[in-house]
Design an enzyme around this catalytic site. Structure first.
Site, PDB file in Angstrom:
ATOM      1  N   ASN A  10      14.859  27.288  65.836  1.00  0.00           N
ATOM      2  CA  ASN A  10      16.274  27.026  65.561  1.00  0.00           C
ATOM      3  C   ASN A  10      16.838  28.305  64.945  1.00  0.00           C
ATOM      4  OD1 ASN A  10      18.752  26.222  64.621  1.00  0.00           O
ATOM      5  ND2 ASN A  10      17.958  24.727  63.140  1.00  0.00           N
ATOM      6  N   LYS A  12      19.790  28.888  64.120  1.00  0.00           N
ATOM      7  CA  LYS A  12      20.929  28.616  63.220  1.00  0.00           C
ATOM      8  C   LYS A  12      22.070  29.586  63.547  1.00  0.00           C
ATOM      9  CE  LYS A  12      17.668  26.665  60.021  1.00  0.00           C
ATOM     10  NZ  LYS A  12      17.308  26.287  58.672  1.00  0.00           N
ATOM     11  N   HIS A  98      20.639  17.854  62.198  1.00  0.00           N
ATOM     12  CA  HIS A  98      19.978  18.784  61.277  1.00  0.00           C
ATOM     13  C   HIS A  98      20.574  18.609  59.882  1.00  0.00           C
ATOM     14  CE1 HIS A  98      18.643  22.443  59.329  1.00  0.00           C
ATOM     15  NE2 HIS A  98      17.711  22.531  60.264  1.00  0.00           N
ATOM     16  N   GLU A 100      21.447  20.629  57.727  1.00  0.00           N
ATOM     17  CA  GLU A 100      22.568  21.533  57.434  1.00  0.00           C
ATOM     18  C   GLU A 100      23.873  20.976  58.014  1.00  0.00           C
ATOM     19  OE1 GLU A 100      20.662  25.105  58.842  1.00  0.00           O
ATOM     20  OE2 GLU A 100      19.301  24.986  57.126  1.00  0.00           O
ATOM     21  N   GLU A 168      12.093  17.236  58.615  1.00  0.00           N
ATOM     22  CA  GLU A 168      12.353  18.469  57.888  1.00  0.00           C
ATOM     23  C   GLU A 168      12.776  18.146  56.462  1.00  0.00           C
ATOM     24  OE1 GLU A 168      13.342  21.914  60.788  1.00  0.00           O
ATOM     25  OE2 GLU A 168      15.212  20.963  60.181  1.00  0.00           O
ATOM     26  N   GLY A 174      13.833  26.982  54.439  1.00  0.00           N
ATOM     27  CA  GLY A 174      14.234  28.315  53.989  1.00  0.00           C
ATOM     28  C   GLY A 174      13.790  28.666  52.582  1.00  0.00           C
ATOM     29  N   SER A 213       9.947  25.939  56.498  1.00  0.00           N
ATOM     30  CA  SER A 213       9.090  27.056  56.086  1.00  0.00           C
ATOM     31  C   SER A 213       7.775  27.157  56.863  1.00  0.00           C
ATOM     32  CB  SER A 213       8.816  26.998  54.575  1.00  0.00           C
ATOM     33  OG  SER A 213      10.021  27.179  53.851  1.00  0.00           O
ATOM     34  N   GLY A 234      12.803  27.769  61.629  1.00  0.00           N
ATOM     35  CA  GLY A 234      14.040  28.510  61.409  1.00  0.00           C
ATOM     36  C   GLY A 234      13.776  30.003  61.356  1.00  0.00           C
TER      37      GLY A 234
HETATM   38  P1  13P Z   1      12.955  27.509  58.017  1.00  0.00           P
HETATM   39  O1  13P Z   1      11.818  27.597  58.989  1.00  0.00           O
HETATM   40  O2  13P Z   1      13.721  28.794  57.895  1.00  0.00           O
HETATM   41  O3  13P Z   1      12.524  26.932  56.712  1.00  0.00           O
HETATM   42  O4  13P Z   1      14.022  26.463  58.643  1.00  0.00           O
HETATM   43  C1  13P Z   1      13.572  25.229  59.084  1.00  0.00           C
HETATM   44  C2  13P Z   1      14.664  24.573  59.834  1.00  0.00           C
HETATM   45  O5  13P Z   1      15.663  24.146  59.263  1.00  0.00           O
HETATM   46  C3  13P Z   1      14.543  24.470  61.302  1.00  0.00           C
HETATM   47  O6  13P Z   1      15.485  23.603  61.842  1.00  0.00           O
END
Ligand code: 13P
Length: 251
Positions: A10, A12, A98, A100, A168, A174, A213, A234
């Site tokens: 992803n 983002k 997601h 976010e 997640e 992150g 992560s 991510g």
């Molecule tokens: P990270 O791998 O950067 O922690 O993000 C995970 C994520 O939100 C994937 O959709």
């Protein structure tokens, strides 16, 4: 039951046309690896790059997906993009719900449910995300929250072919922090139980991804957890070498 894993990236809100070189580099890494990865590979860039990356991925096993879609196919919704449009640009998967989007855009499970149906209407595969916040985890509410999100976000009649669930934990995204393998096993077992109860054999065969992560150094451990059928990545999906290091967990 043997379930083919999916390693999904992803991106983002990251990436410009020049980022197509990462997809080409990833295709080369996958092709030249002496051992074939036993997983599917997906990259979900910003919508502006779906067709560019589809072109860059030509001839490789890398699929391209969207990160969100509107529930409707078309209409007066300025700034929104439909699942049909993502399909037209070359997407075969769409991430919905997601954390976010749930946090930044107030998306409820009801809205995620409508978006999941939109993804299916367009003939694409939905990756439906669920996950608890740190406060919910500290309050011991993880499984309650996950069960509520699943009940609300998943429409009736979904199949193992058209739907994937991604767990997640919000606090792991992150942050460089991950749950223990035991914690992931508990949540994924609970998700599997919910899916089996509601969708029977389809729920049994549905892919469950872990996200938050994931990197090359923890991928083997996390991907080895029962009921983990791949990763949603991510930050570590942006560079071909990092992402290939995670795909390597399946070689
Ligand atoms: P990270 O791998 O950067 O922690 O993000 C995970 C994520 O939100 C994937 O959709």
């Amino acid at each position: 039951m043997k379930i083919k894993a999916l390693v999904a990236g992803n991106w983002k809100m990251n990436g410009l046309k020049a980022s197509a070189k990462e997809v080409k580099a990833l295709a080369r890494l996958i092709a030249k690896s002496p051992k074939k990865a036993r997983c599917d590979v997906l990259i979900c860039p910003p919508a502006t790059l779906v067709s560019t990356l589809k072109e860059a991925a030509k001839g490789s096993k890398i699929a391209i997906g969207g990160q969100d879609c509107h529930a409707n196919a078309s209409g007066a919704h300025t700034g929104d993009i439909s699942a049909e449009m993502l399909k037209d640009a070359g997407a075969t998967y769409v991430i919905v719900g997601h954390s976010e989007r749930r946090a930044d855009h107030g998306e409820t499970s009801e809205m995620v449910n409508a978006k999941t149906q939109a993804v299916h209407r367009a003939g694409l595969i939905a990756i439906v995300c669920v996950g608890e916040t740190e406060a919910q985890r500290d309050a011991g509410e993880t499984l309650t929250v996950i069960r509520e999100q699943l009940a609300g976000s998943l429409p009736k009649g979904i199949t193992a072919k058209n739907t994937i669930v991604a767990y997640e934990p919000v606090w792991a995204i992150g942050t460089g922090r991950t749950p223990t393998a035991d914690d992931v096993a508990k949540v994924h077992a609970a998700i599997r139980a919910v899916l089996k109860k509601r969708f029977k054999s389809e729920g049994e065969a549905m892919r469950l991804l872990y996200g938050g992560s994931v990197k090359a150094s923890n991928a083997v451990e996390l991907m080895g957890v029962p009921n983990v059928n791949g990763a949603l990545v991510g930050g570590a999906s942006l560079k071909a070498a990092d992402f290939d290091g995670i795909i390597a967990a399946y070689r």
